[in-house]
Write an enzyme that holds these catalytic residues in place. Structure first.
Site, PDB file in Angstrom:
ATOM      1  N   TRP A  30      -7.604  -0.136   5.056  1.00 54.13           N
ATOM      2  CA  TRP A  30      -7.745  -0.179   6.523  1.00 54.13           C
ATOM      3  C   TRP A  30      -8.933   0.676   6.977  1.00 54.13           C
ATOM      4  O   TRP A  30      -9.768   0.238   7.783  1.00 54.13           O
ATOM      5  CB  TRP A  30      -6.443   0.330   7.131  1.00 54.13           C
ATOM      6  CG  TRP A  30      -6.230   0.005   8.570  1.00 54.13           C
ATOM      7  CD1 TRP A  30      -6.983  -0.826   9.361  1.00 54.13           C
ATOM      8  CD2 TRP A  30      -5.167   0.501   9.384  1.00 54.13           C
ATOM      9  NE1 TRP A  30      -6.444  -0.875  10.622  1.00 54.13           N
ATOM     10  CE2 TRP A  30      -5.335  -0.088  10.663  1.00 54.13           C
ATOM     11  CE3 TRP A  30      -4.095   1.358   9.172  1.00 54.13           C
ATOM     12  CZ2 TRP A  30      -4.452   0.187  11.719  1.00 54.13           C
ATOM     13  CZ3 TRP A  30      -3.216   1.628  10.210  1.00 54.13           C
ATOM     14  CH2 TRP A  30      -3.400   1.054  11.472  1.00 54.13           C
ATOM     15  N   LYS A  67      -3.037   4.200  -1.721  1.00 56.53           N
ATOM     16  CA  LYS A  67      -1.886   3.681  -0.950  1.00 56.53           C
ATOM     17  C   LYS A  67      -1.638   4.412   0.373  1.00 56.53           C
ATOM     18  O   LYS A  67      -0.546   4.340   0.938  1.00 56.53           O
ATOM     19  CB  LYS A  67      -0.578   3.654  -1.779  1.00 56.53           C
ATOM     20  CG  LYS A  67      -0.685   3.144  -3.188  1.00 56.53           C
ATOM     21  CD  LYS A  67      -1.678   2.068  -3.447  1.00 56.53           C
ATOM     22  CE  LYS A  67      -1.426   0.744  -2.831  1.00 56.53           C
ATOM     23  NZ  LYS A  67      -2.574  -0.194  -3.120  1.00 56.53           N
ATOM     24  N   THR A 125      -6.440   3.328   2.600  1.00 55.68           N
ATOM     25  CA  THR A 125      -7.826   3.157   2.150  1.00 55.68           C
ATOM     26  C   THR A 125      -8.434   1.846   2.657  1.00 55.68           C
ATOM     27  O   THR A 125      -9.538   1.841   3.225  1.00 55.68           O
ATOM     28  CB  THR A 125      -7.858   3.109   0.599  1.00 55.68           C
ATOM     29  OG1 THR A 125      -6.962   4.079   0.076  1.00 55.68           O
ATOM     30  CG2 THR A 125      -9.244   3.293   0.061  1.00 55.68           C
ATOM     31  N   HIS A 145     -11.504   7.943  -4.342  1.00 53.28           N
ATOM     32  CA  HIS A 145     -10.169   8.550  -4.445  1.00 53.28           C
ATOM     33  C   HIS A 145     -10.269   9.923  -5.115  1.00 53.28           C
ATOM     34  O   HIS A 145      -9.227  10.562  -5.349  1.00 53.28           O
ATOM     35  CB  HIS A 145      -9.251   7.673  -5.305  1.00 53.28           C
ATOM     36  CG  HIS A 145      -8.775   6.415  -4.642  1.00 53.28           C
ATOM     37  ND1 HIS A 145      -8.358   6.353  -3.332  1.00 53.28           N
ATOM     38  CD2 HIS A 145      -8.615   5.145  -5.132  1.00 53.28           C
ATOM     39  CE1 HIS A 145      -7.976   5.111  -3.048  1.00 53.28           C
ATOM     40  NE2 HIS A 145      -8.124   4.373  -4.119  1.00 53.28           N
TER      41      HIS A 145
HETATM   42  P1  PAP Z   1      -5.627   1.396  -2.170  1.00 51.82           P
HETATM   43  O1  PAP Z   1      -5.758   2.865  -2.176  1.00 51.82           O
HETATM   44  O2  PAP Z   1      -5.132   0.839  -3.476  1.00 51.82           O
HETATM   45  O3  PAP Z   1      -6.832   0.697  -1.687  1.00 51.82           O
HETATM   46  P2  PAP Z   1      -4.397   1.421   0.384  1.00 51.82           P
HETATM   47  O4  PAP Z   1      -5.227   0.493   1.164  1.00 51.82           O
HETATM   48  O5  PAP Z   1      -4.630   2.874   0.576  1.00 51.82           O
HETATM   49  O6  PAP Z   1      -4.444   1.049  -1.149  1.00 51.82           O
HETATM   50  O7  PAP Z   1      -2.852   1.180   0.708  1.00 51.82           O
HETATM   51  C1  PAP Z   1      -2.311  -0.083   0.795  1.00 51.82           C
HETATM   52  C2  PAP Z   1      -1.341  -0.024   1.957  1.00 51.82           C
HETATM   53  O8  PAP Z   1      -2.049  -0.204   3.183  1.00 51.82           O
HETATM   54  C3  PAP Z   1      -0.330  -1.163   1.869  1.00 51.82           C
HETATM   55  O9  PAP Z   1       0.852  -0.621   2.435  1.00 51.82           O
HETATM   56  P3  PAP Z   1       2.325  -1.146   2.074  1.00 51.82           P
HETATM   57  O10 PAP Z   1       2.420  -1.216   0.601  1.00 51.82           O
HETATM   58  O11 PAP Z   1       3.259  -0.140   2.684  1.00 51.82           O
HETATM   59  O12 PAP Z   1       2.415  -2.467   2.722  1.00 51.82           O
HETATM   60  C4  PAP Z   1      -0.982  -2.207   2.746  1.00 51.82           C
HETATM   61  O13 PAP Z   1      -0.072  -3.175   3.214  1.00 51.82           O
HETATM   62  C5  PAP Z   1      -1.535  -1.345   3.857  1.00 51.82           C
HETATM   63  N1  PAP Z   1      -2.639  -1.988   4.573  1.00 51.82           N
HETATM   64  C6  PAP Z   1      -3.637  -2.742   4.076  1.00 51.82           C
HETATM   65  N2  PAP Z   1      -4.441  -3.156   5.032  1.00 51.82           N
HETATM   66  C7  PAP Z   1      -3.959  -2.670   6.197  1.00 51.82           C
HETATM   67  C8  PAP Z   1      -4.366  -2.773   7.566  1.00 51.82           C
HETATM   68  N3  PAP Z   1      -5.417  -3.482   7.917  1.00 51.82           N
HETATM   69  N4  PAP Z   1      -3.638  -2.134   8.486  1.00 51.82           N
HETATM   70  C9  PAP Z   1      -2.552  -1.396   8.143  1.00 51.82           C
HETATM   71  N5  PAP Z   1      -2.117  -1.262   6.861  1.00 51.82           N
HETATM   72  C10 PAP Z   1      -2.814  -1.894   5.913  1.00 51.82           C
END
Ligand code: PAP
Length: 309
Positions: free
Chosen positions: A64, A59, A62, A119
């Site tokens: 992005w 969260k 990752t 992770h």
């Molecule tokens: P993960 O570790 O489970 O893969 P991760 O991608 O690290 O999750 O975190 C998800 C967060 O990144 C979400 O944030 P939010 O809950 O505050 O909305 C998600 O919306 C955000 N996110 C995903 N893709 C992007 C992006 N392209 N640019 C910016 N933030 C993003």
């Protein structure tokens, strides 16, 4: 291995209605499947010097980071109109160390694709990563938005309605260090110490910096992982095109990322794209919560100079 699990401290999150059990090993909490993956990695993953590890606590950005790094290393093969990111969940474009060893092996054999995401906390990385002196990119994010993102992601993935899942319980557990691959501060500290020891091999990126100045940070990332942009590419707008392709606004609007498709048949794709708002925590935290977590992070991370507020 199952006998070994019986010896690990375990925890059922009350706010997740006992739908998931975290196990603690080597000071970090995560679910059974990922511990198994972590053990398997130690036995079966032989890092190659060209491997670039994209590391993060869940969260924190990752998805992005994976999208950006994927677009950087494959830019000669795909342009923004042909990118697999348009039709495939970003997570499926970059193998995940704990669960995708077969894909990583395939990439090693074909020596085409250097990226590996994980992770795993720094002390749990396989020794071959250090032996091979692999480059590591670590992304981190302000703690309060991580708490909120963590709450919604797990609650929705496990189908626990918001009215049955008090945010304050998720918050308190996070502060106790019980979170997905947590304690969050120790996850950061491990990589931060490594970055001091080997600054040329470990790059720290901050989610909020990527938001404020994506172009500079994407260039920094490309340079670090060994795929720098040429002047011609910069003049042709290649950096900006990658930034646009991977922006939350763009990716979250794509059918694949809105669909009911599921990563590994478990988690709906849409859950990786929620709000991506810096400061969403203000909608959830009381003044007391804010003070508590700021104090905690100061206590744990002031030594690093990293700003997570
Ligand atoms: P993960 O570790 O489970 O893969 P991760 O991608 O690290 O999750 O975190 C998800 C967060 O990144 C979400 O944030 P939010 O809950 O505050 O909305 C998600 O919306 C955000 N996110 C995903 N893709 C992007 C992006 N392209 N640019 C910016 N933030 C993003």
């Amino acid at each position: 291995m199952e006998d070994m699990f019986k010896t690990f401290p375990k925890h059922n999150c009350s706010w997740l209605k006992g739908k998931i059990t975290w196990y603690k090993n080597q000071d970090f909490w995560f679910p059974h499947l990922f511990h198994l993956g972590g053990f398997s990695v130690h036995q079966n993953y032989k890092a190659e010097p060209s491997d670039v590890l994209l590391c993060s606590c869940p969260k924190t950005g990752t998805t992005w980071l994976k999208g950006l790094a994927f677009s950087i290393v494959t830019r000669e093969k795909f342009d923004p109109s042909t990118s697999p990111l348009l039709t495939t969940l970003t997570h499926e474009c970059v193998p995940f160390l704990e669960l995708d060893l077969d894909k990583i092996e395939h990439n090693h054999k074909n020596s085409t694709f250097p990226l590996v995401a994980t992770h795993l906390p720094y002390p749990s990385l396989p020794e071959s990563v250090l032996d091979a002196n692999c480059k590591i990119v670590y992304i981190y994010r302000n703690t309060k938005d991580v708490v909120v993102s963590h709450y919604h992601y797990l609650r929705e993935a496990l189908k626990v309605p918001v009215e049955d899942s008090p945010f304050v319980e998720a918050f308190e557990e996070f502060c106790e260090g019980i979170s997905y691959y947590g304690p969050y501060w120790d996850h950061i500290l491990g990589y931060w110490k490594a970055s001091l020891e080997r600054p040329d091999r470990v790059l720290f990126l901050k989610y909020e910096d990527l938001k404020t100045d994506p172009t500079t940070n994407v260039k920094k990332l490309a340079e670090f992982i060994g795929y720098p942009f040429s002047i011609e590419e910069e003049n042709a707008g290649v950096v900006e095109n990658i930034v646009k392709l991977c922006s939350f606004e763009h990716l979250s609007s794509l059918e694949v990322n809105k669909s009911a498709g599921k990563l590994r048949k478990i988690v709906e794709n849409r859950l990786y794209y929620r709000k991506a708002k810096v400061g969403d925590w203000e909608n959830y935290f009381t003044d007391e919560m804010k003070e508590k977590i700021d104090r905690l992070m100061d206590e744990k991370l002031s030594v690093t100079g990293l700003v997570l507020k």
